[in-house]
Design an enzyme around this catalytic site. Sequence first.
Site, mmCIF file in Angstrom:
data_model
loop_
_atom_site.group_PDB
_atom_site.id
_atom_site.type_symbol
_atom_site.label_atom_id
_atom_site.label_comp_id
_atom_site.label_asym_id
_atom_site.label_seq_id
_atom_site.Cartn_x
_atom_site.Cartn_y
_atom_site.Cartn_z
ATOM 1 N N HIS A 182 0.744 -1.356 -0.002
ATOM 2 C CA HIS A 182 -0.105 0.012 0.022
ATOM 3 C C HIS A 182 0.845 1.327 -0.041
ATOM 4 O O HIS A 182 0.283 2.510 -0.063
ATOM 5 C CB HIS A 182 -0.921 0.162 1.218
ATOM 6 C CG HIS A 182 -2.196 -0.929 1.062
ATOM 7 N ND1 HIS A 182 -3.173 -0.506 0.371
ATOM 8 C CD2 HIS A 182 -2.544 -2.003 1.310
ATOM 9 C CE1 HIS A 182 -4.161 -1.190 0.521
ATOM 10 N NE2 HIS A 182 -3.491 -2.398 1.154
ATOM 11 N N LYS B 2 -9.332 13.893 3.797
ATOM 12 C CA LYS B 2 -8.174 12.687 3.790
ATOM 13 C C LYS B 2 -7.613 12.865 5.165
ATOM 14 O O LYS B 2 -7.653 13.796 5.672
ATOM 15 C CB LYS B 2 -7.557 12.633 2.748
ATOM 16 C CG LYS B 2 -6.862 14.106 2.404
ATOM 17 C CD LYS B 2 -5.921 14.037 1.346
ATOM 18 C CE LYS B 2 -6.496 13.971 -0.190
ATOM 19 N NZ LYS B 2 -6.726 12.763 -0.766
ATOM 20 N N ARG B 3 -6.998 11.831 5.523
ATOM 21 C CA ARG B 3 -6.019 12.029 6.640
ATOM 22 C C ARG B 3 -5.000 13.037 6.351
ATOM 23 O O ARG B 3 -4.439 13.316 5.282
ATOM 24 C CB ARG B 3 -5.226 10.741 6.972
ATOM 25 C CG ARG B 3 -5.917 9.426 7.475
ATOM 26 C CD ARG B 3 -6.501 9.845 8.986
ATOM 27 N NE ARG B 3 -5.438 10.041 9.850
ATOM 28 C CZ ARG B 3 -5.298 8.915 10.721
ATOM 29 N NH1 ARG B 3 -5.743 7.968 10.848
ATOM 30 N NH2 ARG B 3 -4.209 9.353 11.326
HETATM 31 C C1 PLP Z 1 -12.145 7.201 1.248
HETATM 32 C C2 PLP Z 1 -11.925 7.333 2.594
HETATM 33 C C3 PLP Z 1 -10.515 7.687 2.789
HETATM 34 C C4 PLP Z 1 -9.386 7.732 1.893
HETATM 35 O O1 PLP Z 1 -9.299 8.933 1.102
HETATM 36 P P1 PLP Z 1 -7.985 9.431 0.514
HETATM 37 O O2 PLP Z 1 -8.207 10.467 -0.046
HETATM 38 O O3 PLP Z 1 -7.869 8.448 -0.774
HETATM 39 O O4 PLP Z 1 -6.598 9.338 1.461
HETATM 40 C C5 PLP Z 1 -10.116 8.141 4.391
HETATM 41 N N1 PLP Z 1 -11.068 8.183 5.182
HETATM 42 C C6 PLP Z 1 -12.621 8.007 4.900
HETATM 43 C C7 PLP Z 1 -13.570 8.087 6.072
HETATM 44 C C8 PLP Z 1 -12.924 7.652 3.672
HETATM 45 O O5 PLP Z 1 -14.102 7.371 3.450
#
Ligand code: PLP
Length: 798
Positions: free
Chosen positions: A346, A534-535
Amino acid sequence: MFSNKAEFKAVFLQKLEMTFGTSFGESTKREQFQTLGHMIREYVSSDWIQTNEQYRSTGKKQVYYLSIEFLLGRLLRHNLMNLGIETVVMEGLQELGIDLEDLEEIEADAGLGNGGLGRLAACFLDSLASLNLPGHGCGIRYKHGLFEQKIVDGYQVELPEQWLRHGHVWEVRKSDDSIEIPFWGKVESYQENGKLMFRHLQAETVTAVPYDLPVIGYQTETVNTLRLWSAEPSRFTANTDILRYKKETESISELLYPDDTHDEGKILRLKQQYLLVAASLQSIVSSYKKQKRSLLEFHQFVGIHINDTHPALAVPELMRILMDEEGLGWNEAWYITVNTLSYTNHTTLSEALEKWPMRIFQPLLPRIYMIIEEINERFCQELWEKYPGDWGHIESMAILAHGEVRMAPLAIVGSHSVNGVASLHTEILKEREMNAYYQVFPERFNNKTNGITHRRWLIKSNPKLTNLITDSIGPKWIEDTENLENLLAFRKDQAFLTELGDIKKANKEKLAKIIHEKSGILVDTNSIFDVQVKRLHAYKRQLLNVLHIMYLYNRLKTDPGYSLYPRTFIFGAKASPGYYFAKKVIKLINTVADKVNHDPDVNDRLKVVFLENYRVSLAEDIFPAAEVSQQISTASKEASGTGNMKFMMNGALTVGTLDGANVEITELVGEENIFLFGLRAQEVLNFQKNGGYNSREYYHYDTRIREVTEQLVNGFFPDTEGEFTAIYDSLLNHNDQYFVLRDFASYVQIQEQVSEAYRDRSKWLEKSLVNIAKSGYFSSDRTIQEYANNIWKIKPIK
Ligand SMILES: *Cc1c(COP(=O)(O)O)cnc(C)c1O
């Protein structure tokens, strides 16, 4: 159980009274929610039993997806939808004066994951069941999921998450299937029938108790299982200090590690990993043995997939079971192990690669360590034959080296398949990060671009758009999302585009209400909703986004001729509690928001919102309302991203770097339907090889950069002295590792193009339509079909 509204109501009322000993009139929302949950579980129980029965009797190959995270979110509406009883239930409840939406709000998110990796696992379960594929999940039932985030004075504050406070209606405790897991102690060898055997003595034993959740396929009869393990004190332990033992044992499944990149380096984390692997594998082998098949055929009937390296101990654990418990020899056991296991990588961030100090590992898992030593020795022998005399190279590839156990090499050596999660990521693995292993095992490496379940992320969360699509092209796309391409016929259809715009507007209004309730900020629903959720991580570059907002603010304040198309910047992000820099970026976003939102010179054109506690259920309200999707990671650093896919499927246009799955989004929609900027992956990797770039040059030559970076430290934000020094230093004194300043000008320019494009409403909506039409590729059904065909070799039942 019930087949119409009247029956539903009767069963519901009876069940409510029987379970809670209360009349309907006196019942609380929670009691009503729990009653409904129990009803649904009963409703699926016969299909659940049937599915298991069918797997047993047909003896088809089954797959187990091992993951340290499952970010499920809420299940009520999703289960009702998949069962096809949403309307009956909603209308039945309505007649009783209950709003289904109110009951949904009662359910706590099952937040047993940090972000993308855990959410992927949840989407995969939905696709497996919906495609009638024999595939189950195995994870940990953390007592506390990812922390709850509050923003206080602009700072993140973490509260313990309490999803189990009122129990979890969907789970079934299966204590008869408990497994004893040994830690510590010592290993003794002995002879039996001329064979060298091993036994584990004086272990501190922990009982792993499974809780099963039904995984309900979309309008099929398939109900798969997600088995979550909980650690409890064992009756068989050699331990004498009972209180300490009880506490230590329960702590194993107490907490999800709130970090999705760095390794915590804790004994507890290693215990979690071994508990997950050992309990899952022993339960899988014991159910296989009930089928009375030879273990020599195990890999033909069982596939075990490891989601990243957290469950990589599956390699030595399966070896241990096959040899120590089932009496197979090394070569037989190794053949079966490799052919059973498959592994997904990942990340290429080297600081995220898991490594365990041998001095912790060896005493905690003595037998597992011995097996890893043997695997390592045989692997190094093989390397010696391929690279005779090249000790340096062999050492760099070894599983055990420099006092550490390296999990990624263990996973690669012990699996028949290694996959990346987007085509660019897989290429980087093959050509760079894992090139040494690729040279040895080229046939093992393959790509499986991530996906998302369109059932949760479109049908459930955006019903208005779902209806428009089905009214326009019929319902075939729900089964096979490639059919979304038929929407392209409506590119020039003004009536369709108008409706598409109206739906987005309605979703924006819904989100605006939520924003107002949660933060008190009023946003203009005619402004562009520009979203980054996102994080929080340096490589994802929320900092670039916020520096750009500061630039817009400065320009609005000083350039009276500047007409910015009104924009609302929306953020949601949790930072790992120990991640200092990330927390400073959260503080900065909130500080900028405070300044901008309260300045009447600009706040009719610019608003900044930070939504606290980003999680699955909140995400479901955000994606349908987004118009601009920010996917601005430093190229080469984001393995795939899945947020980008959710936005696209809901009609947002991407502002992004050519990174992760953005590359594939671009190939699908064409460069005219995405806003690309910044360095390419190859350029970033080349810079890194040659020691980075000189961020100070960009500071000197670009006055916009000089102004926004100085504002971090010169008192521009009142009462923040010293607050943002670390950010300033990262950019200018530590040479800007993530190329924020390098990409700044390019980012400003592309954002100007976004504003320009938005002014032509029908053109914008056409681009939005193209994005939706091409998003079918990113359904996790496509991803899972590829795993099923190429890695797992499993077939649907029926
Ligand atoms: C989809 C999702 C993520 C992943 O988001 P990225 O933009 O790909 O890092 C993280 N947290 C939640 C709650 C999500 O639904």
